[in-house]
Design an enzyme around this catalytic site. Structure first.
Site, PDB file in Angstrom:
ATOM      1  N   ASP A 193       0.845  -1.188   0.000  1.00  0.00           N
ATOM      2  CA  ASP A 193       0.000   0.000   0.000  1.00  0.00           C
ATOM      3  C   ASP A 193       0.885   1.244   0.000  1.00  0.00           C
ATOM      4  O   ASP A 193       2.026   1.220   0.465  1.00  0.00           O
ATOM      5  CB  ASP A 193      -0.901   0.031   1.246  1.00  0.00           C
ATOM      6  CG  ASP A 193      -2.003  -1.019   1.196  1.00  0.00           C
ATOM      7  OD1 ASP A 193      -2.325  -1.484   0.092  1.00  0.00           O
ATOM      8  OD2 ASP A 193      -2.527  -1.372   2.266  1.00  0.00           O
ATOM      9  N   ARG A 194       0.321   2.331  -0.481  1.00  0.00           N
ATOM     10  CA  ARG A 194       1.082   3.578  -0.619  1.00  0.00           C
ATOM     11  C   ARG A 194       1.716   4.012   0.706  1.00  0.00           C
ATOM     12  O   ARG A 194       2.878   4.428   0.749  1.00  0.00           O
ATOM     13  CB  ARG A 194       0.160   4.669  -1.150  1.00  0.00           C
ATOM     14  CG  ARG A 194       0.870   5.977  -1.442  1.00  0.00           C
ATOM     15  CD  ARG A 194      -0.093   6.973  -2.073  1.00  0.00           C
ATOM     16  NE  ARG A 194       0.584   8.225  -2.354  1.00  0.00           N
ATOM     17  CZ  ARG A 194       0.003   9.255  -2.944  1.00  0.00           C
ATOM     18  NH1 ARG A 194      -1.262   9.179  -3.302  1.00  0.00           N
ATOM     19  NH2 ARG A 194       0.675  10.370  -3.165  1.00  0.00           N
TER      20      ARG A 194
END
Length: 321
Positions: A142-143
């Site tokens: 995930d970012r």
């Protein structure tokens, strides 16, 4: 093979992984075919040039994990240099050989462009290393998640890594902070996860019997008065698995803006935790070509380590009161 402006452009075959599953085929094509006019993407869908598992599909078809997508040669518009990924600060490389590299991804950087992000880790790597013929993500983070990420430099390595990931042969361990006092030194969590889209079109995941099997192993590392630091080993690699499993148990990740305690997140932000506390800390797997065992570790980055130090100081102050 087609030639455009003297450059050979080949048919592509993409296998859909867990991260792209559930997305409409038209949105998927628009995301991966940067610089291709939207009208052209819809034309090749209507004409049947795009095939999923050998069959024509409607533009509304939702991709399923394992789907094989045939993408015809695409005419790319003149490159918009303003959109090119800047080389920027070199990404920290933990390991590299002819087949793969392992990077220590900073938080806040998406692994690839799309969803409102013009470029990500993979685009930046390609800009920094133009001499490499191939660079492809073996898996995703995930970012906001920091930590270890594998990138393949050969198609054979990528295929082998995908097989190993699917078969649970890549050991991945994460560090996360949750509110409350976690009790069990070791706890296996087996709860199936189902992906769905919100009314706004955002992807979400929930525990549901109709979902796919998911298995996480939680280990208690440290505990404070109001928080617990856990190591989570993933036995499966479902989207948002750690976040949803822990939220389901009543221990949402500190700083998680999708499944977390929003009031708590706001308070923690004021105390110095500016993002989700999730770090990919350990990776272990057999080299996809040589078979040699590789093991990597990444310490908590300064922002998360700083918040742990803050908890230590607060605990010490409380003890002396």
């Amino acid at each position: 093979m087609t030639t455009i402006d003297g450059k050979a452009i080949a048919v592509r075959h993409e296998r859909i992984d867990d991260a792209a599953a559930g997305q409409r085929i038209d949105n998927y094509l628009l995301r991966i075919a940067k610089g291709v006019p939207k009208s052209h993407v819809y034309r090749i869908l209507r004409s049947g040039e795009v095939r999923v598992n050998g069959r024509r599909v409607q533009q509304t078809y939702r991709l399923v994990e394992g789907d094989e997508v045939r993408i015809p040669p695409l005419r790319v518009a003149e490159p918009a240099r303003a959109r090119a990924a800047p080389a920027g600060q070199p990404l920290p490389v933990v390991y590299e050989d002819d087949a793969l590299l392992v990077i220590d991804k900073p938080s806040g950087k998406a692994v690839h462009g799309g969803s409102g992000v013009s470029y990500g880790v993979i685009e930046q790597l390609r800009a920094q290393r133009p001499e490499l013929r191939m660079l492809e993500l073996a898996h995703r983070l995930d970012r906001e998640t920091s930590g270890l990420l594998i990138v393949a430099k050969k198609r054979s390595a990528l295929t082998a890594l995908h097989d190993m990931l699917r078969e649970g042969k890549v050991e991945k361990r994460y560090l996360t902070l949750v509110p409350g006092r976690w009790a069990n030194p070791l706890q296996h969590v087996k709860a199936p996860l189902h992906k769905y889209l919100t009314a706004e079109g955002e992807r979400r995941v929930r525990v549901s019997e109709e979902g796919k099997a998911a298995h996480s192993v939680m280990r208690l590392i440290r505990r404070w008065r109001d928080f617990s630091l856990l190591e989570v080993e993933l036995k499966t690699g479902r989207t948002h698995q750690i976040r949803v499993h822990l939220a389901h148990l009543g221990f949402p990740l500190c700083g998680d803006d999708k499944y977390g305690d929003f009031a708590l997140n706001k308070r923690l932000e004021g105390e110095g935790l500016k993002r989700m506390f999730l770090h990919a800390a350990q990776l272990s797997f057999k080299h996809p070509i040589s078979g040699e065992t590789l093991a990597f570790a990444s310490p908590l980055p300064p922002d998360l380590k700083g918040f742990v130090d803050h908890l230590d100081a607060a605990e010490k102050a409380h003890t002396h009161d």
